[in-house]
Design a protein around this motif. Sequence first.
Motif, PDB file in Angstrom:
ATOM      1  N   GLY A 216     -58.370 109.230  21.797  1.00 27.64           N
ATOM      2  CA  GLY A 216     -59.676 108.605  21.766  1.00 27.64           C
ATOM      3  C   GLY A 216     -60.796 109.598  21.964  1.00 27.64           C
ATOM      4  N   LYS A 217     -61.964 109.242  21.488  1.00 25.62           N
ATOM      5  CA  LYS A 217     -63.122 110.120  21.603  1.00 25.62           C
ATOM      6  C   LYS A 217     -64.404 109.289  21.620  1.00 25.62           C
ATOM      7  N   GLU A 218     -65.442 109.894  22.192  1.00 20.48           N
ATOM      8  CA  GLU A 218     -66.751 109.263  22.225  1.00 20.48           C
ATOM      9  C   GLU A 218     -67.499 109.484  20.915  1.00 20.48           C
ATOM     10  N   ALA A 219     -67.218 110.622  20.273  1.00 17.97           N
ATOM     11  CA  ALA A 219     -67.904 110.953  19.019  1.00 17.97           C
ATOM     12  C   ALA A 219     -66.924 111.636  18.075  1.00 17.97           C
ATOM     13  N   LEU A 220     -67.269 111.681  16.806  1.00 14.30           N
ATOM     14  CA  LEU A 220     -66.430 112.348  15.813  1.00 14.30           C
ATOM     15  C   LEU A 220     -66.413 113.851  16.056  1.00 14.30           C
ATOM     16  N   THR A 221     -65.252 114.459  15.901  1.00 14.62           N
ATOM     17  CA  THR A 221     -65.156 115.913  15.924  1.00 14.62           C
ATOM     18  C   THR A 221     -65.446 116.449  14.525  1.00 14.62           C
ATOM     19  N   GLY A 222     -65.567 117.763  14.415  1.00 17.70           N
ATOM     20  CA  GLY A 222     -65.773 118.367  13.101  1.00 17.70           C
ATOM     21  C   GLY A 222     -64.638 118.077  12.147  1.00 17.70           C
ATOM     22  N   ILE A 223     -63.409 118.051  12.673  1.00 18.33           N
ATOM     23  CA  ILE A 223     -62.235 117.786  11.832  1.00 18.33           C
ATOM     24  C   ILE A 223     -62.239 116.358  11.312  1.00 18.33           C
ATOM     25  N   MET A 224     -62.815 115.443  12.082  1.00 19.39           N
ATOM     26  CA  MET A 224     -62.824 114.029  11.692  1.00 19.39           C
ATOM     27  C   MET A 224     -63.876 113.705  10.647  1.00 19.39           C
ATOM     28  N   SER A 225     -64.789 114.622  10.414  1.00 18.05           N
ATOM     29  CA  SER A 225     -65.884 114.318   9.488  1.00 18.05           C
ATOM     30  C   SER A 225     -66.011 115.364   8.387  1.00 18.05           C
ATOM     31  N   THR A 226     -64.891 115.889   7.930  1.00 17.32           N
ATOM     32  CA  THR A 226     -64.915 116.837   6.822  1.00 17.32           C
ATOM     33  C   THR A 226     -65.382 116.145   5.552  1.00 17.32           C
TER      34      THR A 226
ATOM     35  N   SER B  75     -68.177 115.173   4.948  1.00 19.37           N
ATOM     36  CA  SER B  75     -69.140 114.132   5.352  1.00 19.37           C
ATOM     37  C   SER B  75     -68.561 112.729   5.272  1.00 19.37           C
ATOM     38  N   ILE B  76     -67.240 112.627   5.374  1.00 22.68           N
ATOM     39  CA  ILE B  76     -66.557 111.330   5.337  1.00 22.68           C
ATOM     40  C   ILE B  76     -65.847 111.137   6.671  1.00 22.68           C
ATOM     41  N   THR B  77     -66.050 110.002   7.306  1.00 27.91           N
ATOM     42  CA  THR B  77     -65.403 109.720   8.581  1.00 27.91           C
ATOM     43  C   THR B  77     -63.912 109.475   8.381  1.00 27.91           C
ATOM     44  N   LEU B  78     -63.089 110.363   8.964  1.00 26.46           N
ATOM     45  CA  LEU B  78     -61.629 110.224   8.903  1.00 26.46           C
ATOM     46  C   LEU B  78     -61.178 109.850   7.491  1.00 26.46           C
ATOM     47  N   GLU B  79     -61.460 110.739   6.557  1.00 19.46           N
ATOM     48  CA  GLU B  79     -61.291 110.423   5.140  1.00 19.46           C
ATOM     49  C   GLU B  79     -59.857 110.104   4.735  1.00 19.46           C
ATOM     50  N   HIS B  80     -58.867 110.551   5.508  1.00 22.14           N
ATOM     51  CA  HIS B  80     -57.475 110.299   5.130  1.00 22.14           C
ATOM     52  C   HIS B  80     -56.869 109.125   5.884  1.00 22.14           C
ATOM     53  N   VAL B  81     -57.698 108.370   6.609  1.00 25.84           N
ATOM     54  CA  VAL B  81     -57.238 107.219   7.391  1.00 25.84           C
ATOM     55  C   VAL B  81     -57.651 105.934   6.685  1.00 25.84           C
TER      56      VAL B  81
END
Length: 361
Positions: A281-291, A293-299
Amino acid sequence: MASSSISFPTPLDLISSDDSSLWTKLVNLTPQLPKDVLEYNANNPTKTVTLLGKCEFSNPGMSHKDRIAKTMLQRAEARGDLIDTNSGEKKTILAASSGNTGCSLALVGTLMGYNVIVITNAKCSMEKRTHIRSNGATLWLAEDLPAKFPDILGTVTDYMKQENLLHAANPELYYSVDQYNNLDNKDAHCDSTGKEIYEQTNGAVSHFVMSSSTGGTIQGVGKYLKDKNSNVTVVLSDPEKSRLHGLLLNRIEGETQSKQMLADVADKIKATGGIKVEGAGKEALTGIMSTNSITLEHVDYSISINDFDAFDECRSIASAGLLVGGSAGLHGFDNDITIPGVCAANILMKKSCIIMALQQY
């Protein structure tokens, strides 16, 4: 009679090996699926639901984080980032970690001949703290560091911010791992974990279920599996007091649903405190999660799980013969609110193979 020479792998050789005989194994957890799914399997032998666990606890550092530690540090060394160009001296590896990555960086960094300092916080269990120190690293608690470095940190107690500030003040002394934004983290799982899962299942994997802290595992494995088969479904199992589920909803269902979920998370935190499960869990997106400019693009989607349900799942998994940590409990399987149970309820029209990662802590 001449004796034959036998070679054995080193601990580093065991991590993300090219030798498939050294890969972490898949274990069959199908018998622990919900009763209605087991009944479905019995009545539909050609369209069964299979649940497999990837035994990442069998890595030398007891989790999947060994993979990113090896890749990040070996690539950094190859780039020359671990040596101060002026003095020619080795830098100290500095990393903020909730625990598992710290254990792995301590192991890999020490084996590579570097000093390692891990910054964690009071939430980190005593077992993880002992593990980090036992693997040769120095451990700093974030809550104590403002007194140690008042001129650099001031009153900052966030361990990720502390890593950045200490490195910025002493770039010749420290190599900042920056695991939350380091794309080598994602590559490590794309190049190894994802490949292993696909080949070990002969391409039969239909779902991958994973919690997330840095985003490296779910993004890396998700990318590899979807590159091989675009129909694979990737599911984020997120603690209910994490904001990731709500942030992902903004992409999948829209801003209104996202705002409502994030408001609910804020209310729960205000009422009973933050996330109890470590390393998820996280409070905000990490750099890896927003490559890109898409939020968790592979999820594909996420499901919010109560901390204490996750802990109950750990006990259930233990009854199946495996001792795993809270973040693995988020992937639990013995009732309909947990991830594979939900997946199974949605996929009973076809033969399916669900994979979840199992780590020690």
